[in-house]
Design a protein around this motif. Structure first.
Motif, PDB file in Angstrom:
ATOM      1  N   LEU A  42       0.867  -1.173   0.000  1.00  0.00           N
ATOM      2  CA  LEU A  42       0.000   0.000   0.000  1.00  0.00           C
ATOM      3  C   LEU A  42       0.900   1.217   0.000  1.00  0.00           C
ATOM      4  CD1 LEU A  42      -2.894  -0.666   2.539  1.00  0.00           C
ATOM      5  CD2 LEU A  42      -3.083  -0.248   0.088  1.00  0.00           C
ATOM      6  N   LEU A 102     -10.107   1.617  -0.698  1.00  0.00           N
ATOM      7  CA  LEU A 102      -9.373   2.761  -1.230  1.00  0.00           C
ATOM      8  C   LEU A 102     -10.346   3.722  -1.880  1.00  0.00           C
ATOM      9  CD1 LEU A 102      -6.326   1.028  -2.978  1.00  0.00           C
ATOM     10  CD2 LEU A 102      -6.534   1.798  -0.614  1.00  0.00           C
ATOM     11  N   HIS A 137      -9.237   7.562   1.462  1.00  0.00           N
ATOM     12  CA  HIS A 137      -8.104   6.646   1.698  1.00  0.00           C
ATOM     13  C   HIS A 137      -7.356   6.527   0.368  1.00  0.00           C
ATOM     14  CE1 HIS A 137      -6.742   3.457   4.577  1.00  0.00           C
ATOM     15  NE2 HIS A 137      -6.109   3.082   3.510  1.00  0.00           N
ATOM     16  N   GLN A 195      -4.665   5.836  -1.831  1.00  0.00           N
ATOM     17  CA  GLN A 195      -3.425   5.069  -1.891  1.00  0.00           C
ATOM     18  C   GLN A 195      -3.447   4.216  -3.149  1.00  0.00           C
ATOM     19  OE1 GLN A 195      -1.811   3.406   1.885  1.00  0.00           O
ATOM     20  NE2 GLN A 195      -3.929   3.572   2.560  1.00  0.00           N
TER      21      GLN A 195
END
Length: 147
Positions: free
Chosen positions: A11, A93, A97, A99
């Motif tokens: 990640l 994701l 979030h 990433q």
């Protein structure tokens, strides 16, 4: 950062640069962890509450980025020689979030649209698409997971 439970999965936090006339979303640089060459880039969408079934690439490394919406990814490791064999990794994701997830060859991935609006996925793959290097399984019956 989420605790990764699958050997070879990464990640990588990405930058989103806000601008009043439109934001810039970083995706990948060749100096980034997880970059293993370039074969193709493509976009895919997934509808809210839909799930795309299990897929395993035998040679391709996937680099998924979700610039719009939210997508839940579940990864399963059944590689015989892996220290994380039989482990699952579950991560969402997207907007909150941002990433990139790097998924090595040989592990299973399925994903679900959790954003209620538009869920957009970018894959930056190291190989061009080749249907002969993909295996598929049904979502609920072949790999048991509580979605």
């Amino acid at each position: 950062m989420d605790k990764i439970k699958i050997e070879g999965v990464l990640l990588t936090p990405l930058k989103r640069i806000h601008h009043p006339k439109g934001d810039v979303f970083h995706g990948m640089k060749k100096s980034d962890p997880g970059f293993s060459g370039f074969g193709e880039a493509y976009f895919s969408t997934i509808n809210y509450e839909d799930t795309k079934p299990w897929k395993k690439h035998l040679e391709m490394t996937l680099n998924f980025v979700v610039p719009m919406g939210e997508i839940r990814f579940v990864i399963f490791d059944d590689r015989e020689d892996s220290s994380t064999k039989n482990n699952f990794f579950d991560v969402t994701l997207g907007d909150n979030h941002y990433q990139r997830i790097t998924i090595p060859p040989g592990v299973w991935v399925a994903f679900s649209g959790v954003g209620v609006n538009y869920n957009l996925l970018l894959n930056l793959a190291n190989l061009e698409h080749d249907p002969s290097e993909i295996e598929r399984k049904e979502i609920l019956t072949d790999i048991p997971y509580a979605w």
